[in-house]
Design an enzyme around this catalytic site. Structure first.
Site, PDB file in Angstrom:
ATOM      1  N   TYR A 102      -4.609   3.728   6.474  1.00 56.13           N
ATOM      2  CA  TYR A 102      -5.181   2.768   7.426  1.00 56.13           C
ATOM      3  C   TYR A 102      -6.455   3.320   8.052  1.00 56.13           C
ATOM      4  CZ  TYR A 102      -0.930   0.064   7.136  1.00 56.13           C
ATOM      5  OH  TYR A 102       0.105  -0.690   6.668  1.00 56.13           O
ATOM      6  N   LYS A 161       0.837  -1.192   0.000  1.00 52.38           N
ATOM      7  CA  LYS A 161       0.000   0.000   0.000  1.00 52.38           C
ATOM      8  C   LYS A 161       0.873   1.244   0.000  1.00 52.38           C
ATOM      9  CE  LYS A 161       0.776   1.799   3.380  1.00 52.38           C
ATOM     10  NZ  LYS A 161       2.038   2.278   4.044  1.00 52.38           N
TER      11      LYS A 161
END
Ligand code: NAD
Length: 410
Positions: A253, A164
């Protein structure tokens, strides 16, 4: 990315010591070790990040159908978190390495039992096509390099596990997905928390309304970058490799948590960014990004992320009858989670570090059995679109309206 300020000490002081200078000079002199994609020199990292412990005995694949991975980028996260966790996976092993640093390739390759002819420089990357030991690549390079390395992996006929954020813009994400489809290969984004026991339970609790109907989600992913960092020595504050900065790296996140806890996609977003003047860390990236997401149910999420704040890694959900408190919420380990209100309890749900091997085996199972990937490329694309909408809202100074797939409505 880990959740605590302490573990984020890897805002790395590149090339400060004499050893690093030696390795960088040696690497630059070796054929095949000059450039990564994007035309940037690759030998920016230290020869070996602090705190890496290499295995004393090379791990072996446990099953004949184990999936062989080429690790692309031997930096902090690869060496300290992911590579040691292959030993705990059922069906995944390290088959090859790709690095810009010959000395690191030798030391890490020897420790993990990777044959000398399965150790590649970045210039040799496309040669993985002919290497039948490699089924998949795990791309763990600076974020601005993910797209090109993924597209080239697909062209080489390999499956892709990509760190990510998937890429720095949605066009690159779409390019990656298209390349995977063309090659008939699988693509997974390494959103490890989808395999972490507390986060999995949190999703289930919110689905069964353990806090009632959700009214608010609040997330904080905050850390402080070393005040002496500059973009030349730290890719995380270099726009070409890191995009806007904390949102893509750490705030992602909080964005993810807001979606998987609410179970909804936002229909509108407002946001604010901040970049202080005269701070060498923030000449290219933002110091802080705050956004507010409104969901179709009426629930509202507030997301804060920063590279210039004391550390925090939380996700709080408040419903009409209770609350879910996760603090820390999305780190490598040490998760704490409790419910308040009608249902009051704390959770201790097993070993959070199972998330690393769980993620690997989810992709390996998908490759071997054709099963579902929990965190596919489409999820990465969705999140990059939402981050684009956050920046667009901040820039415009007003709400941006979204389609259900996260695209901005014009
Ligand atoms: P890092 O700086 O420690 O490692 C990056 C590696 O890429 C180094 O080995 C470096 O030498 C190499 N590299 C190749 N080309 C480079 C270039 N042009 N500039 C700089 N370095 C170059 O970074 P990291 O913390 O290991 O992060 C790597 C990736 O992993 C990022 O995409 C990051 O978002 C992701 N990450 C994910 C998590 C997670 O929890 N899933 C945690 C940390 C990092």
């Amino acid at each position: 990315m880990d959740g605590t300020s302490i573990s984020r000490r890897r805002f790395i002081e590149f090339g400060r010591d004499a050893a690093a200078v030696t390795i960088v000079a040696a690497a630059a002199a070796s054929p095949g070790f000059a450039q990564a994609g994007g035309g940037k020199p690759v030998a920016r990292g230290r020869p070996m990040p602090d705190g890496v412990s290499l295995p004393s005995t090379p791990p072996r694949p446990k099953r004949p159908d184990s999936v062989g991975y080429a690790i692309v980028g031997l930096g902090d996260y690869a060496l300290k978190q992911m590579m040691p966790r292959f030993a705990r996976s059922a069906r995944s092993h390290i088959a090859a390495l790709v690095s810009g640093n010959p000395e690191k390739l030798r030391r890490v390759g020897d420790a993990y039992g990777v044959p000398a002819d399965a150790r590649y420089s970045y210039d040799q990357y496309d040669r993985i096509a002919a290497d039948r030991r490699i089924d998949a690549v795990y791309i763990v390079l600076p974020s601005g390099l993910h797209a090109d390395y993924a597209v080239r992996a697909f062209a080489a006929g390999k499956h892709v596990l990509c760190e990510k954020p998937m890429a720095l813009n949605s066009a690159d994400c779409e390019r990656m997905i298209a390349a995977g489809r063309r090659a008939n290969r699988r693509l997974m984004i390494a959103y490890r928390v989808h395999f972490e026991p507390h986060n999995i339970e949190a999703m289930a609790l919110m689905r069964r309304r353990a806090a009632g109907t959700i009214r608010f989600v609040r997330t904080e992913q905050l850390s402080r970058t070393d005040p002496s960092s500059t973009p030349a020595e730290n890719w995380r504050i270099d726009r070409s490799l890191a995009g806007g900065g904390p949102l893509e790296d750490y705030g992602i996140y909080g964005l993810q948590a807001a979606l998987y806890l609410s179970g909804e996609m936002p229909e509108s977003i407002t946001a604010a960014t901040f970049r202080p003047a005269n701070d060498p860390r923030f000449t290219q990236v933002f110091a802080s990004v705050a956004s507010q997401l409104r969901f179709p149910s009426g629930a509202i999420a507030q997301l804060m992320t920063s590279y210039d704040s004391s550390g925090s890694n939380i996700a709080h959900v408040r419903g009409d009858t209770g609350a879910l408190i996760m603090d820390p919420a999305t780190g490598y380990e040490g998760h704490k989670m409790r419910l308040e209100g009608r249902e009051r309890r704390s959770f201790s749900l097993g070993d959070p570090t199972a998330q690393f091997a769980g993620q690997l085996d989810n992709l390996s199972d998908a490759i071997r059995d054709g099963s579902t990937i929990r965190t596919p490329g489409e999820m990465g694309l969705r999140d990059v679109r939402l981050m684009e909408a956050i920046y667009a809202a901040a820039e415009a100074g007003r709400a941006v309206q979204l389609s259900p797939d996260g695209r901005m409505r014009r």
